[in-house]
Design a protein around this motif. Structure first.
Motif, PDB file in Angstrom:
ATOM      1  N   ASN A 367       0.737  -1.172   0.008  1.00 26.56           N
ATOM      2  CA  ASN A 367       0.070  -0.048   0.022  1.00 26.56           C
ATOM      3  C   ASN A 367       0.846   1.030   0.068  1.00 26.56           C
ATOM      4  OD1 ASN A 367      -2.917  -1.245   0.083  1.00 26.56           O
ATOM      5  ND2 ASN A 367      -2.002  -2.140   2.164  1.00 26.56           N
ATOM      6  N   PHE A 368       0.319   2.066  -0.648  1.00 26.31           N
ATOM      7  CA  PHE A 368       0.976   3.556  -0.585  1.00 26.31           C
ATOM      8  C   PHE A 368       0.928   4.034   0.776  1.00 26.31           C
ATOM      9  CE2 PHE A 368      -0.174   3.235  -5.144  1.00 26.31           C
ATOM     10  CZ  PHE A 368       1.111   3.220  -5.649  1.00 26.31           C
ATOM     11  N   ASN A 369       1.943   5.058   1.006  1.00 28.25           N
ATOM     12  CA  ASN A 369       2.066   5.850   2.081  1.00 28.25           C
ATOM     13  C   ASN A 369       0.755   7.011   1.834  1.00 28.25           C
ATOM     14  OD1 ASN A 369       2.345   8.217   4.140  1.00 28.25           O
ATOM     15  ND2 ASN A 369       4.473   7.648   4.187  1.00 28.25           N
ATOM     16  N   GLU A 370      -0.309   7.105   2.199  1.00 25.94           N
ATOM     17  CA  GLU A 370      -1.249   8.200   1.869  1.00 25.94           C
ATOM     18  C   GLU A 370      -0.758   9.514   1.977  1.00 25.94           C
ATOM     19  OE1 GLU A 370      -5.033   7.469   3.612  1.00 25.94           O
ATOM     20  OE2 GLU A 370      -5.398   5.605   2.408  1.00 25.94           O
ATOM     21  N   TYR A 371       0.195   9.637   2.985  1.00 27.50           N
ATOM     22  CA  TYR A 371       0.557  11.290   3.109  1.00 27.50           C
ATOM     23  C   TYR A 371       1.794  11.638   2.301  1.00 27.50           C
ATOM     24  CZ  TYR A 371      -2.568  10.512   6.942  1.00 27.50           C
ATOM     25  OH  TYR A 371      -3.477  10.210   7.673  1.00 27.50           O
ATOM     26  N   LEU A 372       2.282  10.656   1.243  1.00 27.83           N
ATOM     27  CA  LEU A 372       3.056  11.008   0.296  1.00 27.83           C
ATOM     28  C   LEU A 372       2.593  10.826  -1.179  1.00 27.83           C
ATOM     29  CD1 LEU A 372       6.597   9.597   1.709  1.00 27.83           C
ATOM     30  CD2 LEU A 372       5.837  12.111   1.601  1.00 27.83           C
ATOM     31  N   ASP A 373       2.954  11.422  -2.051  1.00 29.55           N
ATOM     32  CA  ASP A 373       2.655  11.103  -3.310  1.00 29.55           C
ATOM     33  C   ASP A 373       3.164  10.155  -4.028  1.00 29.55           C
ATOM     34  OD1 ASP A 373       4.564  11.975  -5.570  1.00 29.55           O
ATOM     35  OD2 ASP A 373       4.785  13.567  -4.364  1.00 29.55           O
ATOM     36  N   PRO A 374       2.904   9.156  -4.838  1.00 33.87           N
ATOM     37  CA  PRO A 374       3.482   7.787  -5.036  1.00 33.87           C
ATOM     38  C   PRO A 374       4.765   7.883  -5.398  1.00 33.87           C
ATOM     39  CG  PRO A 374       1.145   8.029  -5.759  1.00 33.87           C
ATOM     40  CD  PRO A 374       1.440   9.242  -5.315  1.00 33.87           C
ATOM     41  N   LYS A 375       5.371   9.007  -6.251  1.00 33.12           N
ATOM     42  CA  LYS A 375       6.606   9.182  -6.559  1.00 33.12           C
ATOM     43  C   LYS A 375       7.629   9.374  -5.472  1.00 33.12           C
ATOM     44  CE  LYS A 375       7.999  11.607 -10.600  1.00 33.12           C
ATOM     45  NZ  LYS A 375       8.518  12.784 -11.500  1.00 33.12           N
ATOM     46  N   CYS A 376       7.333  10.319  -4.755  1.00 33.28           N
ATOM     47  CA  CYS A 376       7.963  10.666  -3.476  1.00 33.28           C
ATOM     48  C   CYS A 376       7.955   9.501  -2.640  1.00 33.28           C
ATOM     49  CB  CYS A 376       7.320  11.689  -2.674  1.00 33.28           C
ATOM     50  SG  CYS A 376       7.512  13.281  -3.307  1.00 33.28           S
ATOM     51  N   ASP A 377       6.974   8.469  -2.403  1.00 28.86           N
ATOM     52  CA  ASP A 377       6.874   7.316  -1.541  1.00 28.86           C
ATOM     53  C   ASP A 377       7.765   6.263  -2.417  1.00 28.86           C
ATOM     54  OD1 ASP A 377       6.007   5.486   0.193  1.00 28.86           O
ATOM     55  OD2 ASP A 377       4.650   4.800  -1.063  1.00 28.86           O
ATOM     56  N   TRP A 378       7.987   6.193  -3.703  1.00 28.20           N
ATOM     57  CA  TRP A 378       8.938   5.217  -4.312  1.00 28.20           C
ATOM     58  C   TRP A 378      10.072   5.545  -4.129  1.00 28.20           C
ATOM     59  CZ3 TRP A 378      12.573   6.214  -8.252  1.00 28.20           C
ATOM     60  CH2 TRP A 378      13.140   5.068  -8.633  1.00 28.20           C
ATOM     61  N   ALA A 379      10.478   6.911  -4.521  1.00 29.76           N
ATOM     62  CA  ALA A 379      11.775   7.305  -4.224  1.00 29.76           C
ATOM     63  C   ALA A 379      12.495   7.168  -2.733  1.00 29.76           C
ATOM     64  CB  ALA A 379      12.021   8.763  -4.469  1.00 29.76           C
ATOM     65  N   VAL A 380      11.836   7.659  -1.779  1.00 26.53           N
ATOM     66  CA  VAL A 380      12.450   7.390  -0.380  1.00 26.53           C
ATOM     67  C   VAL A 380      12.785   5.708  -0.150  1.00 26.53           C
ATOM     68  CG1 VAL A 380      11.407   9.554   0.563  1.00 26.53           C
ATOM     69  CG2 VAL A 380      10.279   7.374   0.702  1.00 26.53           C
ATOM     70  N   ARG A 381      11.962   4.847  -0.800  1.00 27.83           N
ATOM     71  CA  ARG A 381      12.259   3.387  -0.503  1.00 27.83           C
ATOM     72  C   ARG A 381      13.380   3.089  -1.543  1.00 27.83           C
ATOM     73  NH1 ARG A 381       8.329   0.671  -2.284  1.00 27.83           N
ATOM     74  NH2 ARG A 381       6.654   2.268  -3.000  1.00 27.83           N
ATOM     75  N   HIS A 382      13.787   4.080  -2.379  1.00 25.75           N
ATOM     76  CA  HIS A 382      14.870   3.487  -3.140  1.00 25.75           C
ATOM     77  C   HIS A 382      15.731   4.324  -3.206  1.00 25.75           C
ATOM     78  CE1 HIS A 382      11.351   1.028  -4.858  1.00 25.75           C
ATOM     79  NE2 HIS A 382      12.238   0.289  -5.119  1.00 25.75           N
ATOM     80  N   LEU A 383      16.493   4.803  -1.886  1.00 29.16           N
ATOM     81  CA  LEU A 383      17.526   5.921  -1.859  1.00 29.16           C
ATOM     82  C   LEU A 383      18.817   5.410  -2.513  1.00 29.16           C
ATOM     83  CD1 LEU A 383      16.652   7.413   1.678  1.00 29.16           C
ATOM     84  CD2 LEU A 383      16.130   8.541  -0.721  1.00 29.16           C
ATOM     85  N   GLY A 384      18.853   4.056  -2.569  1.00 30.10           N
ATOM     86  CA  GLY A 384      20.231   3.717  -3.109  1.00 30.10           C
ATOM     87  C   GLY A 384      20.435   4.261  -4.575  1.00 30.10           C
ATOM     88  N   GLN A 385      19.389   4.725  -5.186  1.00 30.37           N
ATOM     89  CA  GLN A 385      19.351   5.126  -6.569  1.00 30.37           C
ATOM     90  C   GLN A 385      19.539   6.799  -6.704  1.00 30.37           C
ATOM     91  OE1 GLN A 385      16.630   3.976  -9.498  1.00 30.37           O
ATOM     92  NE2 GLN A 385      15.909   1.846  -8.152  1.00 30.37           N
ATOM     93  N   PHE A 386      19.695   7.410  -5.490  1.00 30.96           N
ATOM     94  CA  PHE A 386      19.879   8.911  -5.284  1.00 30.96           C
ATOM     95  C   PHE A 386      21.188   9.082  -4.524  1.00 30.96           C
ATOM     96  CE2 PHE A 386      15.227   7.770  -6.149  1.00 30.96           C
ATOM     97  CZ  PHE A 386      15.138   8.633  -7.285  1.00 30.96           C
ATOM     98  N   PRO A 387      21.635  10.232  -4.591  1.00 35.10           N
ATOM     99  CA  PRO A 387      21.206  11.530  -5.367  1.00 35.10           C
ATOM    100  C   PRO A 387      21.367  11.316  -6.823  1.00 35.10           C
ATOM    101  CG  PRO A 387      22.857  12.203  -4.144  1.00 35.10           C
ATOM    102  CD  PRO A 387      22.763  10.787  -3.646  1.00 35.10           C
ATOM    103  N   VAL A 388      20.938  11.705  -7.651  1.00 34.21           N
ATOM    104  CA  VAL A 388      20.981  11.638  -9.420  1.00 34.21           C
ATOM    105  C   VAL A 388      21.711  12.911  -9.665  1.00 34.21           C
ATOM    106  CG1 VAL A 388      19.707  11.735 -11.454  1.00 34.21           C
ATOM    107  CG2 VAL A 388      18.897  10.016  -9.551  1.00 34.21           C
ATOM    108  N   GLU A 389      22.729  12.715 -10.402  1.00 43.17           N
ATOM    109  CA  GLU A 389      23.504  14.044 -11.015  1.00 43.17           C
ATOM    110  C   GLU A 389      22.649  14.476 -12.423  1.00 43.17           C
ATOM    111  OE1 GLU A 389      25.179  16.936 -12.238  1.00 43.17           O
ATOM    112  OE2 GLU A 389      25.752  16.239 -10.254  1.00 43.17           O
ATOM    113  N   ILE A 390      22.286  15.800 -12.303  1.00 43.43           N
ATOM    114  CA  ILE A 390      21.548  16.352 -13.248  1.00 43.43           C
ATOM    115  C   ILE A 390      22.038  16.387 -14.420  1.00 43.43           C
ATOM    116  CG2 ILE A 390      20.355  18.534 -13.968  1.00 43.43           C
ATOM    117  CD1 ILE A 390      18.447  17.020 -12.302  1.00 43.43           C
TER     118      ILE A 390
END
Length: 485
Positions: A367-390
């Motif tokens: 289930n999604f964290n209702e208090y975060l939008d789904p993209k933020c919810d995905w990002a905080v659960r995959h912090l190994g892929q961040f930070p991204v160099e623009i």
């Protein structure tokens, strides 16, 4: 069980206005807040046109609010779906339009600039065949006798003959068959008169007919999607493995792969007009919160529908407690408006951002964290892929950064070819830095020194969204429509 339509008191001799008050109110639970997907200019001798920028309480790119007359043909129903206010066992005022009566209503409202089109649904009066025949009669009168050229969205009745479904498709711009619930178990529990076979078969035939009609005029079989999807390697619309999760109907083939055997019979000649079949595509609706399915189940079902039935949209309707039943949530249960909002955001990620259902959620976190939008919810659960160099990130990866959308991602890719980016430039490009700065670096540096920690970033993002979440969760929890009086 089928109930006699005279079991409860039926009001007779109703005026058109009284019928409209009953049937417009009964239609408010059908969701249709979307763009029409059809551009059709006015034609000599016809009334109205259709604009793709939006219908039914939507806003066009120029800020206009564009609306449909959203109404039921009748709220009489022989079915006893536990979640429906119009179920046959409910003692509610009942009414039905006559086809010509409804046509006159549409035309009078259109002439007064109240509406720009029609959204027509219905309860099941007598049987699916009879109801669909009355709907088709109404649409045929609108298109021929009244020469109405505007947008029409019609709900098809599962169980109706193929000839009537085909006729409705040639007369309307968009056709939808409601899936109602995401699993067959839930459907059999809450809608004993319905089953997935009767729902998915007409949906598949409509898909096949749209595909055949498009191929006959030299177009691709699939409906047009945003150009964004052409550049996304992981898009669900160009993925080779479209049947990853199997078929809801238990079959391995899809409507787009099955040939003309799953098409509806051509009846365009009977409509009095040379029209394409459902040019705005097909949609469906699922009720959320009435049954215990997880968000993962819902978005897997959604992904399957987009891939295998080429739906234009899947709508989600937060369950509103209306009926007292042991199989349903309590009458005082909270309406899951915030959950509905998150599912719409996740649906957007599936369609435009290259996400797959099993990336957004997993069996461990279904289930999604209702208090975060789904993209933020995905990002905080995959912090190994961040930070991204623009400066070096691929277009696909840029789209996965919270706060970066398709337009700003395209601007970044174009601009960095000849200039080095900084945070001020990103802000001018439309990047929402209050979300993005946790996940990006510019020339090797973050905007602020922050710990890359899930709990810390989650707490910060939830704080930023607190006002928006409160407004969604505490908005007036009564579905309302534009007043026509």
């Amino acid at each position: 069980m089928f109930y006699n339509e005279h079991m409860f008191e039926i009001k007779c001799n109703l005026t058109t206005k009284e019928k409209l008050e009953i049937l417009a109110d009964a239609a408010k639970y059908d969701v249709a807040c979307t763009s029409s997907g059809v551009d059709r200019k006015g034609r000599k001798g016809f009334l109205g046109n259709s604009e793709a920028c939006g219908v039914c309480h939507s806003f066009g790119a120029d800020g206009r609010c564009i609306s449909l007359l959203k109404v039921l043909f009748t709220n009489h129903c022989v079915y006893d779906c536990k979640y429906c206010v119009n179920r046959c066992s409910n003692d509610v005022p009942r009414a039905s339009f006559e086809p010509d009566e409804l046509c006159q209503l549409v035309i009078e409202f259109y002439k007064r600039n109240y509406i720009e089109g029609l959204f027509l649904s219905s309860g099941v009066l007598k049987n699916p065949s009879y109801t669909m025949e009355k709907i088709c009669e109404t649409l045929l009168l609108l298109r021929t006798k009244y020469r109405f050229n505007g947008y029409i969205h019609v709900k098809a009745i599962p169980g109706a003959p193929d000839e009537l479904l085909s006729k409705a498709g040639y007369l309307a711009d968009r056709v939808s068959v409601n899936l109602e619930l995401p699993t067959s178990d839930s459907l059999s529990k809450l809608a004993p008169n319905k089953n997935f076979k009767n729902i998915l078969e007409p949906m598949e035939k409509i898909t096949g007919t749209i595909a055949a009609n498009r191929l006959s005029v030299g177009k691709d079989a699939r409906m047009e999607r945003s150009s964004i999807n052409k550049y996304l390697t992981g898009s669900i619309f160009n993925s080779a493995n479209n049947s990853r999760y199997g078929s809801l109907s238990g079959k391995n083939r899809t409507a787009l792969e099955s040939g003309t055997g799953l098409s509806l019979p051509a009846v365009s000649g009977n409509t009095g007009m040379n029209r394409a079949f459902a040019p705005a595509g097909q949609s469906t609706q699922m009720i959320i919160g009435a049954t215990p399915e997880t968000d993962l189940t819902l978005i897997r079902t959604t992904q399957h529908l987009y891939q295998n039935y080429d739906l234009k949209r899947v709508f989600y309707s937060a369950y509103i407690p209306l009926n007292e039943d042991s199989a349903l949530p309590e009458l005082d249960a909270e309406i899951p408006l915030l959950r509905e909002h998150r599912l719409y955001q996740a649906d957007w990620l599936l369609r435009y951002y290259g996400f797959q259902a099993d990336e957004l959620l997993s069996e461990n976190r279904p289930n999604f964290n209702e208090y975060l939008d789904p993209k933020c919810d995905w990002a905080v659960r995959h912090l190994g892929q961040f930070p991204v160099e623009i400066q070096t990130a691929s277009y696909d990866m840029l789209l996965r950064i919270p706060g970066v959308g398709p337009k700003s991602a395209k601007r970044i890719v174009q601009t960095r070819k000849y200039a080095r980016l900084d945070f001020d430039t990103l802000k001018k490009m439309g990047v929402v830095l209050k979300r993005a700065h946790y996940f990006i670096t510019c020339n090797g540096k973050m905007m602020y020194k922050i710990p890359i920690n899930e709990n810390y970033i989650t707490a910060c993002l939830m704080g930023d969204n607190q006002k928006e979440n409160w407004e969604i969760k505490h908005q007036n929890q009564q579905y309302q429509q534009l007043s026509l009086f």
